[in-house]
Design a protein around this motif. Sequence first.
Motif, PDB file in Angstrom:
ATOM      1  N   PHE A  25      23.637 -18.044  25.840  1.00  0.00           N
ATOM      2  CA  PHE A  25      23.064 -18.979  26.814  1.00  0.00           C
ATOM      3  C   PHE A  25      23.575 -18.806  28.242  1.00  0.00           C
ATOM      4  N   LEU A  26      24.644 -18.013  28.459  1.00  0.00           N
ATOM      5  CA  LEU A  26      25.231 -17.962  29.795  1.00  0.00           C
ATOM      6  C   LEU A  26      25.292 -16.574  30.412  1.00  0.00           C
ATOM      7  N   ASN A  27      25.785 -15.588  29.686  1.00  0.00           N
ATOM      8  CA  ASN A  27      26.030 -14.331  30.378  1.00  0.00           C
ATOM      9  C   ASN A  27      25.472 -13.072  29.710  1.00  0.00           C
ATOM     10  N   HIS A  28      24.449 -13.208  28.927  1.00  0.00           N
ATOM     11  CA  HIS A  28      23.633 -12.072  28.497  1.00  0.00           C
ATOM     12  C   HIS A  28      22.199 -12.584  28.412  1.00  0.00           C
ATOM     13  N   GLN A  29      21.999 -13.523  27.517  1.00  0.00           N
ATOM     14  CA  GLN A  29      20.750 -14.297  27.505  1.00  0.00           C
ATOM     15  C   GLN A  29      21.042 -15.580  28.272  1.00  0.00           C
ATOM     16  N   ILE A  57      29.851 -13.326  42.181  1.00  0.00           N
ATOM     17  CA  ILE A  57      30.101 -11.921  41.886  1.00  0.00           C
ATOM     18  C   ILE A  57      29.125 -11.506  40.800  1.00  0.00           C
ATOM     19  N   GLU A  58      28.612 -10.276  40.900  1.00  0.00           N
ATOM     20  CA  GLU A  58      27.667  -9.863  39.869  1.00  0.00           C
ATOM     21  C   GLU A  58      28.381  -9.699  38.539  1.00  0.00           C
ATOM     22  N   SER A  59      27.745  -9.985  37.455  1.00  0.00           N
ATOM     23  CA  SER A  59      26.384 -10.453  37.375  1.00  0.00           C
ATOM     24  C   SER A  59      26.298 -11.847  36.751  1.00  0.00           C
ATOM     25  N   ILE A 123      30.826 -19.701  43.338  1.00  0.00           N
ATOM     26  CA  ILE A 123      30.406 -20.082  41.980  1.00  0.00           C
ATOM     27  C   ILE A 123      30.682 -18.906  41.054  1.00  0.00           C
ATOM     28  N   ASP A 124      31.240 -19.183  39.873  1.00  0.00           N
ATOM     29  CA  ASP A 124      31.431 -18.128  38.877  1.00  0.00           C
ATOM     30  C   ASP A 124      31.299 -18.721  37.483  1.00  0.00           C
ATOM     31  N   ASP A 125      31.068 -17.839  36.503  1.00  0.00           N
ATOM     32  CA  ASP A 125      30.859 -18.307  35.139  1.00  0.00           C
ATOM     33  C   ASP A 125      32.163 -18.697  34.449  1.00  0.00           C
ATOM     34  N   PHE A 126      33.211 -17.880  34.598  1.00  0.00           N
ATOM     35  CA  PHE A 126      34.480 -18.140  33.922  1.00  0.00           C
ATOM     36  C   PHE A 126      35.632 -18.125  34.913  1.00  0.00           C
TER      37      PHE A 126
END
Length: 195
Positions: A25-29, A57-59, A123-126
Amino acid sequence: MELLKQRIREEGHVLGDKVLKVDSFLNHQIDPVLMMEIGDEFARRFAEAGVTKILTIESSGIAAALTTALKLNVKVVFARKKKSALMNEEAYVTKVHSFTKNETNEVTVLKKFLGAGEKVLIIDDFLANGEAAAGLAYLVEQAGSEVVGIGIVIEKAFQDGGRRLREKGFKVESLARIAAFSDGEVQFVEESVKA
């Protein structure tokens, strides 16, 4: 953010004692409905910060940055991990170590996309050791702009990145804070930590 915590509980996979896989749900799909909720929440938390640009930062940070930018009506710039042959203009550059991938990348942002005087929301995912956020903050500093906040989708609070960023004076807002991984399960920090 309860919706995010629910998805982590239902679909997250704990690998070892320090890695959480949330690729469904977050960093591939990417779940666009969840991403819109994440964008709404970041926009609410940073509504008074005067954000003029979002940097990621990508991606994996791009989806959350984009939905936040839609709500705040600002542009998103993402730091590239690999320099393209087309990037032949002046750029800000720094090195960032990825905890998950255990590799160091030279990240780049073209100067024309990050000028002086911006109020930048990162903003970043982790957030684990804080290397990506600190590296992005350094790019903002090089540009002569100000980091007005750091929004993190999932913070591993048992690692020291969040503490280090907060001690440097950054306002860090994490939507889900993980206290520990125990027997393959995620334990969340219940109290909210604000800087």
